[in-house]
Design a protein around this motif. Structure first.
Motif, PDB file in Angstrom:
ATOM      1  N   THR A  95      -4.781  -4.749 -46.046  1.00  0.00           N
ATOM      2  CA  THR A  95      -5.271  -6.063 -45.641  1.00  0.00           C
ATOM      3  C   THR A  95      -6.556  -6.343 -46.395  1.00  0.00           C
ATOM      4  N   LEU A  96      -6.646  -7.533 -46.962  1.00  0.00           N
ATOM      5  CA  LEU A  96      -7.893  -7.974 -47.583  1.00  0.00           C
ATOM      6  C   LEU A  96      -8.525  -8.992 -46.648  1.00  0.00           C
ATOM      7  N   LEU A  97      -9.620  -8.607 -46.034  1.00  0.00           N
ATOM      8  CA  LEU A  97     -10.329  -9.488 -45.113  1.00  0.00           C
ATOM      9  C   LEU A  97     -11.395 -10.277 -45.859  1.00  0.00           C
ATOM     10  N   ALA A  98     -11.434 -11.558 -45.613  1.00  0.00           N
ATOM     11  CA  ALA A  98     -12.568 -12.373 -46.046  1.00  0.00           C
ATOM     12  C   ALA A  98     -13.474 -12.539 -44.841  1.00  0.00           C
ATOM     13  N   VAL A  99     -14.713 -12.130 -44.983  1.00  0.00           N
ATOM     14  CA  VAL A  99     -15.673 -12.156 -43.882  1.00  0.00           C
ATOM     15  C   VAL A  99     -16.715 -13.222 -44.184  1.00  0.00           C
ATOM     16  N   ASP A 100     -16.672 -14.296 -43.421  1.00  0.00           N
ATOM     17  CA  ASP A 100     -17.690 -15.333 -43.535  1.00  0.00           C
ATOM     18  C   ASP A 100     -18.938 -14.827 -42.822  1.00  0.00           C
ATOM     19  N   ASP A 108      -3.739  -0.751 -40.718  1.00  0.00           N
ATOM     20  CA  ASP A 108      -3.926  -0.166 -39.390  1.00  0.00           C
ATOM     21  C   ASP A 108      -5.391   0.077 -39.046  1.00  0.00           C
ATOM     22  N   ARG A 109      -6.265   0.012 -40.035  1.00  0.00           N
ATOM     23  CA  ARG A 109      -7.697   0.156 -39.785  1.00  0.00           C
ATOM     24  C   ARG A 109      -8.416  -1.193 -39.657  1.00  0.00           C
ATOM     25  N   ALA A 110      -7.718  -2.262 -39.941  1.00  0.00           N
ATOM     26  CA  ALA A 110      -8.376  -3.566 -39.968  1.00  0.00           C
ATOM     27  C   ALA A 110      -9.078  -3.920 -38.653  1.00  0.00           C
ATOM     28  N   PRO A 111      -8.451  -3.703 -37.474  1.00  0.00           N
ATOM     29  CA  PRO A 111      -9.164  -4.024 -36.232  1.00  0.00           C
ATOM     30  C   PRO A 111     -10.468  -3.231 -36.078  1.00  0.00           C
ATOM     31  N   PHE A 113     -13.624 -14.106 -39.536  1.00  0.00           N
ATOM     32  CA  PHE A 113     -12.710 -13.332 -40.371  1.00  0.00           C
ATOM     33  C   PHE A 113     -11.457 -14.142 -40.672  1.00  0.00           C
ATOM     34  N   LEU A 114     -10.936 -13.984 -41.856  1.00  0.00           N
ATOM     35  CA  LEU A 114      -9.590 -14.466 -42.146  1.00  0.00           C
ATOM     36  C   LEU A 114      -8.905 -13.477 -43.076  1.00  0.00           C
ATOM     37  N   GLU A 115      -7.600 -13.352 -42.916  1.00  0.00           N
ATOM     38  CA  GLU A 115      -6.838 -12.471 -43.790  1.00  0.00           C
ATOM     39  C   GLU A 115      -6.497 -13.234 -45.057  1.00  0.00           C
ATOM     40  N   ALA A 116      -6.946 -12.724 -46.184  1.00  0.00           N
ATOM     41  CA  ALA A 116      -6.775 -13.413 -47.464  1.00  0.00           C
ATOM     42  C   ALA A 116      -5.436 -13.030 -48.077  1.00  0.00           C
ATOM     43  N   ARG A 117      -4.529 -13.990 -48.183  1.00  0.00           N
ATOM     44  CA  ARG A 117      -3.196 -13.756 -48.748  1.00  0.00           C
ATOM     45  C   ARG A 117      -3.048 -14.553 -50.041  1.00  0.00           C
TER      46      ARG A 117
END
Length: 394
Positions: A220-225, A358-361, A381-385
């Motif tokens: 998962t690639l998270l974008a963190v504002d 599985d580590r994203a949370p 947070f948003l998941e960047a797809r």
């Protein structure tokens, strides 16, 4: 007729068309969408004629529009309560007109209209909607420019190849809005494809689609504002660009992309600030090439080391990070993320974090806890797809 940016997931072209009809008392001739972007790696290399590796987001800007034949462009935005801004398509730089701050956003669509007028487009009525969080460094301005550019070209029957259209949208931001950006954001918005990152040579304009589908690799690639908003029309971004241009001039090269002997270049520069800027740009270009190689080899999990190195370089050599970004990256790594870095122009905005799904949370919780401990506003947070580039939706 107001919807704050980021208030919902996805933009409904039918709803935007209905809102257009309400606002302008006629049906739109079409609806166009252009995405925001995340630059996987390659920061502040674009205006140094270097390499970048962005991808398009699902979120972006949509524009409903109809043609006008009187040389006037009128624009409304659902993010500003539908306030009408009207301007002649013929005119000089919008930034010089001194628009009030609540109408500064209009410099982007009006600026695009003024640049494209040279290529045969004309006036239009436009209604704008966005689900990109404002101030998060996800290139909402370029998305607005590119959606407007597509709309104007379609409405006036003008055909411009997408790489050229990206350069025209960049020119609008440079000349009309007063932001000295490189070509990456507009190119990403217009050229990206789903499931890929765009390896773009900012000197030649040549680009290659590189496979990038994190979910298929269990990532998962998270974008963190970070909620530290920024503006790039201030002095720091322009100062960094001027420092790079000064260093290139002293080194006798057209742009820092041309530096081949880094040790020799650093040894010949007396100014320690310029040495730091050169070191970042040259090594960041190499990181882009390495990242593209990892993706082509089917090893996206190994990108973490590249992301970490990029963040440290941006923090220490280019000196554009900010406390919230550093804390987010540090907390994510402590929680087991593969890597992370700040993105965008700097001094505020977002970071990206690559983690096993599985580590994203756990990673989200760690960043949120780190912010709470410092008394900061909680991050978003948003998941960047990796998603499609700009297109007509209706």
């Amino acid at each position: 007729m107001t919807r704050p940016a980021g208030s919902a997931t996805g933009l409904d072209s039918g709803a935007l068309a209905s809102a257009f009809a309400e606002a302008f008392q006629r049906a739109p001739e079409g609806v166009w969408h252009a995405p925001g972007r995340i630059n996987l790696i390659g920061e502040h290399t674009d205006y140094n004629d270097g390499l970048v590796l962005p991808f398009a987001l699902p979120q972006g800007v949509s524009v409903a529009g109809s043609r006008r034949d009187d040389g006037v462009i009128e624009v409304r935005s659902l993010q500003t309560g539908g306030t009408l801004v009207t301007a002649p398509v013929a005119g000089g730089p919008v930034a010089a007109e001194g628009r009030p701050s609540d109408r500064a956003w209009a410099a982007y669509p009006v600026g695009v209209a003024r640049v494209l007028r040279e290529h045969g487009t004309g006036g239009a009525s436009l209604l704008i909607d966005s689900d990109l969080p404002q101030g998060a460094g996800l290139s909402s301005s370029a998305a607005l420019e590119c959606a407007t550019a597509l709309a104007l070209c379609d409405l006036h029957g003008v055909e411009i190849e997408r790489p050229a259209l990206a350069r025209l949208a960049q020119r609008a931001e440079n000349e009309q809005a007063g932001m000295p950006c490189g070509p990456m954001d507009q190119s990403a918005s217009l050229l990206c494809t789903a499931g890929h990152a765009l390896l773009l040579d900012c000197r030649s304009g040549l680009s290659t689609q590189v496979p990038f589908a994190p979910a298929e690799a269990g990532l998962t690639l998270l974008a963190v504002d970070t909620r530290a908003g920024h503006t790039l029309t201030g002095g720091e971004y322009g100062r960094r660009r001027a420092e790079c241009e000064r260093a290139a001039s002293l080194l006798g090269v057209a742009a820092l992309r041309d530096v081949k002997d880094l040790a020799g270049a650093l040894g010949s520069l007396r100014d320690p600030v310029l040495r730091r800027r050169v070191q970042h740009v040259v090594t960041e270009n190499h990181r882009v090439e390495a990242a593209a190689g990892l993706l082509r080899a089917g090893a996206p999990a190994e990108l973490g080391a590249m992301l970490n190195a990029s963040h440290l370089s941006l923090r220490d050599q280019f000196e554009i990070s900010w406390p919230e970004a550093d804390a987010a990256v540090d907390a994510a790594l402590r929680a087991g993320a593969r890597g992370g870095r700040m993105i965008g122009g700097g001094f505020g905005g977002s970071v990206i974090v690559l983690t096993a799904t599985d580590r994203a949370p756990r990673v989200r919780d760690a960043i949120t806890t780190a912010y709470a401990a410092r008394g900061w506003t909680p991050p978003n947070f948003l998941e960047a797809r990796p998603s499609p580039g700009a297109h007509r939706t209706r």
